[in-house]
Design an enzyme around this catalytic site. Structure first.
Site, PDB file in Angstrom:
ATOM      1  CE  LYS A 123      -2.909   0.612   3.594  1.00  0.00           C
ATOM      2  NZ  LYS A 123      -2.817   1.907   4.296  1.00  0.00           N
ATOM      3  NE  ARG A 147       6.282   6.495   0.797  1.00  0.00           N
ATOM      4  CZ  ARG A 147       5.382   6.294   1.773  1.00  0.00           C
ATOM      5  NH1 ARG A 147       4.273   5.623   1.538  1.00  0.00           N
ATOM      6  NH2 ARG A 147       5.594   6.770   2.990  1.00  0.00           N
ATOM      7  N   GLY A 179      -4.933   7.794   5.630  1.00  0.00           N
ATOM      8  CA  GLY A 179      -4.017   8.726   6.304  1.00  0.00           C
ATOM      9  C   GLY A 179      -2.800   9.035   5.455  1.00  0.00           C
ATOM     10  NE  ARG A 219      -5.463   8.017  11.192  1.00  0.00           N
ATOM     11  CZ  ARG A 219      -4.796   7.206  10.396  1.00  0.00           C
ATOM     12  NH1 ARG A 219      -5.384   6.714   9.321  1.00  0.00           N
ATOM     13  NH2 ARG A 219      -3.545   6.893  10.657  1.00  0.00           N
ATOM     14  CD  GLN A 223       0.568   8.184   7.407  1.00  0.00           C
ATOM     15  OE1 GLN A 223       0.043   8.973   8.194  1.00  0.00           O
ATOM     16  NE2 GLN A 223      -0.044   7.092   6.992  1.00  0.00           N
ATOM     17  CG  ASP A 275       0.748   0.007   9.273  1.00  0.00           C
ATOM     18  OD1 ASP A 275       0.328   0.848  10.091  1.00  0.00           O
ATOM     19  OD2 ASP A 275       1.175   0.307   8.147  1.00  0.00           O
ATOM     20  CE  LYS A 312      -0.197   4.019  13.014  1.00  0.00           C
ATOM     21  NZ  LYS A 312       0.511   4.783  11.985  1.00  0.00           N
ATOM     22  NE  ARG A 325      -2.537  -2.097   8.330  1.00  0.00           N
ATOM     23  CZ  ARG A 325      -2.263  -2.370   7.060  1.00  0.00           C
ATOM     24  NH1 ARG A 325      -2.427  -3.593   6.591  1.00  0.00           N
ATOM     25  NH2 ARG A 325      -1.820  -1.416   6.254  1.00  0.00           N
TER      26      ARG A 325
HETATM   27  C1  S3P Z   1       2.679   4.807   6.239  1.00  0.00           C
HETATM   28  C2  S3P Z   1       3.252   5.137   7.440  1.00  0.00           C
HETATM   29  C3  S3P Z   1       2.728   4.685   8.741  1.00  0.00           C
HETATM   30  C4  S3P Z   1       1.763   3.522   8.587  1.00  0.00           C
HETATM   31  C5  S3P Z   1       0.785   3.744   7.483  1.00  0.00           C
HETATM   32  C6  S3P Z   1       1.495   3.931   6.160  1.00  0.00           C
HETATM   33  C7  S3P Z   1       3.257   5.332   4.991  1.00  0.00           C
HETATM   34  O1  S3P Z   1       2.054   5.747   9.367  1.00  0.00           O
HETATM   35  O2  S3P Z   1       1.072   3.307   9.801  1.00  0.00           O
HETATM   36  O3  S3P Z   1      -0.104   2.642   7.376  1.00  0.00           O
HETATM   37  O4  S3P Z   1       2.906   4.835   3.921  1.00  0.00           O
HETATM   38  O5  S3P Z   1       4.093   6.255   5.084  1.00  0.00           O
HETATM   39  P1  S3P Z   1       2.847   6.780  10.337  1.00  0.00           P
HETATM   40  O6  S3P Z   1       3.813   7.511   9.527  1.00  0.00           O
HETATM   41  O7  S3P Z   1       1.755   7.656  10.887  1.00  0.00           O
HETATM   42  O8  S3P Z   1       3.467   5.917  11.389  1.00  0.00           O
END
Ligand code: S3P
Length: 440
Positions: free
Chosen positions: A27, A32, A100, A128, A175, A322, A349, A395
């Site tokens: 994912k 990206r 997110g 969030r 993120q 995750d 989350k 999840r």
């Molecule tokens: C992700 C970063 C993680 C992860 C999310 C995907 C990403 O979040 O929990 O499912 O693709 O950069 P955080 O950066 O908030 O930890």
């Protein structure tokens, strides 16, 4: 809105989890590929793309900004990039659904544009926290309004330019890091983003693949936007280790299991789930490790093993962030106590994953206690079966599906539609290797 219910039943005596499986694409990498493909010059061909709802939200956002994205077969995309400065003002609010990653990375990419945009999402996304991105972006000169408490929708106003930033991130978040890397491409001067602990580095790796490397100096990512441009390339998305995790646990807890998971991404910033399971005594073998498009990939063989409870090392938390819902199921099946600390991020989350999991574990007869920053689980007792609520969290739904393999009676899991955000055809693939689950 109608919502799916899953019913997961115990494996019959003598049955186990067996065969070979390639779970859908990663994912994080799929998101990206669209974002970087969109701002590159030329046509980016993506294979192994995850057609989950979250990734489709990203695709639709870029289509709304004038990017032509064609879908080949199920897992192939062709993205005609518009260059760093070619995105067009969207004519509507960009709805990022449950994702997110989409909203946080896009906020960085859109903060430096010469047009306004508004980013929103579903009921979960609207709860969030976004200050983790809006505060540093404001420091860079971005103009972003949130609703009270720093939640979405985000209203981003056009700016003529952004300043570079030197920023120590208060949370270990890929993120946030990726958001700031994307914003830094539109800033004047060199930005430095410091991570308090290593987090997934797919953005950095993929930027290198697009011929636009960022620097790395220990825990610091260095972005120099001078002359930056991205050139289209091919992106081969490996299978998502976060989806494979459900099957790593399934095969580990059902006696007699022997399962091969094919072409799984094993980026060192993502393999906390393997490290933790192995520390609990899991029998996991990494086979034919190779590198594809800048990302390490392997086949993973997992066989049943008696697991033991552990105190999960805190340095593994960002590397398995995750995978905790299903790791808690592994802990419920392990001998002794498992303790997790340093994981307060789980509370923000797709649902509050500490509370959702404690409630669900208690409902199926597992002793679990919530802590502010983690959980304590007494493993090795009987799992009774019963009814749990996933709180619309993909999840949580998939984790309790795996608990059903070893419970005395069926587990009914409510509110499972969002499994489609990350794992379309979860039920079909799970059934293929011996998981007795149906959706009703
Ligand atoms: C992700 C970063 C993680 C992860 C999310 C995907 C990403 O979040 O929990 O499912 O693709 O950069 P955080 O950066 O908030 O930890």
């Amino acid at each position: 809105m109608s919502s799916l219910t899953f019913i997961s039943r115990p494996v019959s005596s003598g049955d186990s989890i067996n065969g070979e499986l390639r779970v859908p694409g990663d994912k994080s990498i799929s998101h990206r590929s669209v974002m970087l493909g969109a701002i590159a010059e030329g046509v980016t061909e993506v294979s192994g793309f995850l057609q989950g709802d979250d990734n489709l939200a990203t695709v639709n956002a870029f289509r709304a900004m004038g990017v032509n994205i064609e879908q080949g077969n199920d897992t192939e995309l062709s993205i005609t990039g518009v260059g760093l400065h070619g995105l067009q003002a969207p004519q509507k609010t960009l709805d990022l659904g449950n994702s997110g990653t989409s909203i946080r990375l896009l906020s960085g990419l859109l903060a430096g544009q010469k047009f306004d945009s508004v980013l929103t999402g579903d009921a979960s996304l609207l709860k969030r926290p976004m200050r983790r991105v809006t505060l540093p972006l404001a420091e860079m000169g971005a103009d972003i309004a949130t609703v009270e408490g720093g939640m979405p929708p985000l209203s981003i106003s056009a700016v003529s330019s952004l300043n570079a930033i030197d920023y120590l991130m208060p949370v270990a978040s890929a993120q946030v890091k990726s958001c700031l890397i994307l914003a830094a491409l539109y800033a004047e001067g060199v930005s430095r983003i410091i991570e308090p602990a290593p987090t997934r580095d797919h953005t950095e790796r993929m930027l290198a693949g697009f011929g636009c490397s960022v620097g790395r100096d220990g825990d610091t990512v260095v972005v120099n936007p001078e002359g930056a441009r991205l050139s289209a390339c091919k992106v081969d998305v490996p299978a998502d280790i976060s989806s494979a995790a459900f099957f790593l646990v399934a095969a580990s807890i059902v006696p007699g299991s022997d399962l091969l998971l094919k072409h799984v991404g094993i980026n060192p910033t993502r393999i906390g789930v393997i490290n933790i399971l192995m520390q609990m005594g899991a029998n996991i073998e990494i086979i034919s490790e190779r590198e594809i498009g800048g990302e390490p990939v392997a086949d993973i063989r997992v066989r049943y093993a008696q697991l033991n409870g552990i105190h999960i090392p805190e340095d593994q938390v960002p590397l398995a962030i995750d995978e905790f819902p299903v790791l808690f199921i592994a802990a419920a099946c392990a001998e002794g106590e498992t303790i997790l600390t340093g994981a307060e991020e789980l509370r923000v989350k797709e649902s509050d994953r500490i509370q959702s999991m404690v409630d669900g574990l208690l409902a199926i007869g597992v002793k679990a206690v919530a802590q502010d920053d983690g959980i304590i689980i007494q493993g090795g007792g009987d799992i009774s079966g019963g009814e749990v609520d996933s709180h619309g969290d993909h999840r949580i739904a998939m984790a309790f599906t795996m608990a059903g393999l070893v419970s005395a009676g069926a587990i009914t899991i409510r509110d499972c539609s969002n499994v489609n955000t990350s794992f379309p055809d979860f039920i079909g693939l799970a059934r293929q290797v011996g998981v007795d689950v149906e959706s009703v």
